[in-house]
Design an enzyme around this catalytic site. Structure first.
Site, PDB file in Angstrom:
ATOM      1  N   MET A  61      47.390  66.606  28.837  1.00 14.62           N
ATOM      2  CA  MET A  61      48.829  67.347  28.733  1.00 14.62           C
ATOM      3  C   MET A  61      48.581  68.754  27.973  1.00 14.62           C
ATOM      4  SD  MET A  61      51.764  64.685  28.431  1.00 14.62           S
ATOM      5  CE  MET A  61      51.770  64.326  26.608  1.00 14.62           C
TER       6      MET A  61
ATOM      7  N   HIS B 164      42.029  69.670  21.850  1.00 12.27           N
ATOM      8  CA  HIS B 164      41.382  69.650  20.756  1.00 12.27           C
ATOM      9  C   HIS B 164      40.127  68.914  20.700  1.00 12.27           C
ATOM     10  CE1 HIS B 164      42.662  65.327  20.404  1.00 12.27           C
ATOM     11  NE2 HIS B 164      44.125  65.661  20.533  1.00 12.27           N
TER      12      HIS B 164
ATOM     13  N   HIS C 175      39.851  65.725  23.317  1.00 13.87           N
ATOM     14  CA  HIS C 175      39.885  65.967  24.564  1.00 13.87           C
ATOM     15  C   HIS C 175      38.654  66.464  25.210  1.00 13.87           C
ATOM     16  CE1 HIS C 175      44.052  66.684  23.495  1.00 13.87           C
ATOM     17  NE2 HIS C 175      44.447  66.031  24.578  1.00 13.87           N
TER      18      HIS C 175
HETATM   19  P1  AMP Z   1      47.009  63.997  26.040  1.00 11.60           P
HETATM   20  O1  AMP Z   1      46.886  65.097  26.292  1.00 11.60           O
HETATM   21  O2  AMP Z   1      47.607  63.742  24.565  1.00 11.60           O
HETATM   22  O3  AMP Z   1      47.820  63.093  26.972  1.00 11.60           O
HETATM   23  O4  AMP Z   1      45.746  63.082  25.817  1.00 11.60           O
HETATM   24  C1  AMP Z   1      44.928  63.137  26.871  1.00 11.60           C
HETATM   25  C2  AMP Z   1      43.663  62.388  26.923  1.00 11.60           C
HETATM   26  O5  AMP Z   1      42.970  62.632  25.635  1.00 11.60           O
HETATM   27  C3  AMP Z   1      44.005  60.763  26.773  1.00 11.60           C
HETATM   28  O6  AMP Z   1      43.120  60.088  27.276  1.00 11.60           O
HETATM   29  C4  AMP Z   1      43.985  60.586  25.431  1.00 11.60           C
HETATM   30  O7  AMP Z   1      43.780  59.064  24.865  1.00 11.60           O
HETATM   31  C5  AMP Z   1      42.647  61.306  24.806  1.00 11.60           C
HETATM   32  N1  AMP Z   1      42.761  61.761  23.430  1.00 11.60           N
HETATM   33  C6  AMP Z   1      43.585  62.248  22.495  1.00 11.60           C
HETATM   34  N2  AMP Z   1      43.268  62.413  21.429  1.00 11.60           N
HETATM   35  C7  AMP Z   1      42.195  61.899  21.184  1.00 11.60           C
HETATM   36  C8  AMP Z   1      41.164  61.489  20.327  1.00 11.60           C
HETATM   37  N3  AMP Z   1      41.418  61.942  18.989  1.00 11.60           N
HETATM   38  N4  AMP Z   1      39.938  60.996  20.454  1.00 11.60           N
HETATM   39  C9  AMP Z   1      39.638  60.539  21.770  1.00 11.60           C
HETATM   40  N5  AMP Z   1      40.596  60.657  23.033  1.00 11.60           N
HETATM   41  C10 AMP Z   1      41.740  61.366  22.952  1.00 11.60           C
END
Ligand code: AMP
Length: 303
Positions: free
Chosen positions: A34, A38, A41
């Site tokens: 999304m 960081h 990602h």
């Molecule tokens: P989001 O942008 O928050 O929807 O996350 C996108 C992807 O990044 C998802 O598969 C999350 O599980 C992964 N993600 C977010 N934070 C972390 C983290 N600290 N360590 C590993 N993967 C992450």
């Protein structure tokens, strides 16, 4: 920048097919996000680049999975910085569609129903969240499919197709795996371990909303999980209650849930957590509100 930005499904298909042919590649990876990227990602992107010839990352803030309009509006949007992160990892293509591209007729009439596993933990406080999340993941998995066969006219084969999800969102990962298995999606789901800051806090796009004091207080989540992990590794009783008490002793932290569950069904493993030594596989899940921010974290147990 070598990275290419596309905003429509048609461009994505054409460009990914072109890249796969140009590179003589046999595999494509998809990293759904999304945005507000960081190091967590970046780790997903890095793993995908290591394992695939062509890598697509998507950036889409999905309105369907947000309960409240303010959360959706408040979600950070940092496209230029995101492109730089993905470019540095060697991602080939970024798919950043607008809401009209993904939902041209408004909200979809037909959706994924995430089922009973979606009603608990995160789902308990966010009704409909996982139906919305799985609906967009289903669409993204379709958008990100390799757009070409390989091997020429005779013996043409489909390229390998993998999608990368963080273990940070353990419930989402378990549900995506179930959806892919139950509905025969032609994709391999690759889990990526949680990336933490050196003090233990799991990286999250929401951490930026924590004050310095709240951030310090939030460290109790990963500390409590470490305690459980250490006990599991030592084949000791997990004594979840004492770990819960540690979290509850922190005044800035409002604990929502802290449980040890079966990693596949997410059902609590109550017996294993009291006074018998822990054996087998588990997943310790925690969620808490720290100031204005809801944080989740988890640790896999294998003993
Ligand atoms: P989001 O942008 O928050 O929807 O996350 C996108 C992807 O990044 C998802 O598969 C999350 O599980 C992964 N993600 C977010 N934070 C972390 C983290 N600290 N360590 C590993 N993967 C992450």
């Amino acid at each position: 920048m070598a990275i290419q930005l596309v905003t429509t499904a048609a461009q994505l298909r054409t460009e990914s097919a072109r890249l796969l042919t140009q590179k003589g590649g046999t595999s494509q990876g998809l990293v759904p996000t999304m945005g507000a990227l960081h190091e967590g990602h970046a780790q997903l992107a890095r793993t995908a680049v290591e394992q695939n010839d062509v890598v697509v990352a998507s950036i889409f803030v999905n309105p369907l999975q947000f309960g409240q309009a303010v959360d959706l509006e408040r979600y950070p949007r940092t496209l230029e910085a995101d492109l730089a992160v993905l470019d540095a990892e060697g991602v080939d293509l970024v798919f950043a569609p607008g809401v009209d591209e993904v939902y041209p007729d408004g909200e979809p009439m037909v959706r994924i129903t995430a089922g009973p596993m979606a009603g608990k933990w995160e789902g308990a406080s966010r009704p409909g969240h996982f139906d919305g999340a799985l609906t967009v993941v289903a669409k993204l998995l379709h958008y990100g499919m390799p757009g070409t066969a390989i091997g020429g006219a005779t013996g043409a084969a489909l390229p390998a197709y993998r999608a990368y999800f963080g273990q940070k969102d353990a419930q989402q990962l378990a549900l995506v795996r179930r959806m892919v298995a139950d509905l025969n999606f032609p994709v391999e789901i690759v889990p990526v371990p949680i990336v933490r800051s050196p003090d233990g806090l799991a990286l999250s796009s929401r951490n930026r909303f924590l004050s310095a004091g709240e951030r310090e207080a939030a460290l109790v989540l990963s500390r409590a999980l470490r305690l459980i992990e250490d006990r599991a590794n030592a084949h000791e009783p997990l004594d979840l209650e004492s770990a819960k008490a540690l979290v509850e002793s922190q005044p800035l932290v409002e604990l929502d849930y802290f449980e040890v569950v079966d990693p596949r069904t997410l059902e609590p493993l109550a017996e294993n957590c009291k006074d018998t030594p822990f054996r087998g596989e588990g997943l310790a899940l925690i969620a808490a509100k720290v100031g204005p921010v809801r944080l989740i974290d988890n640790v896999p147990l294998d003993s």
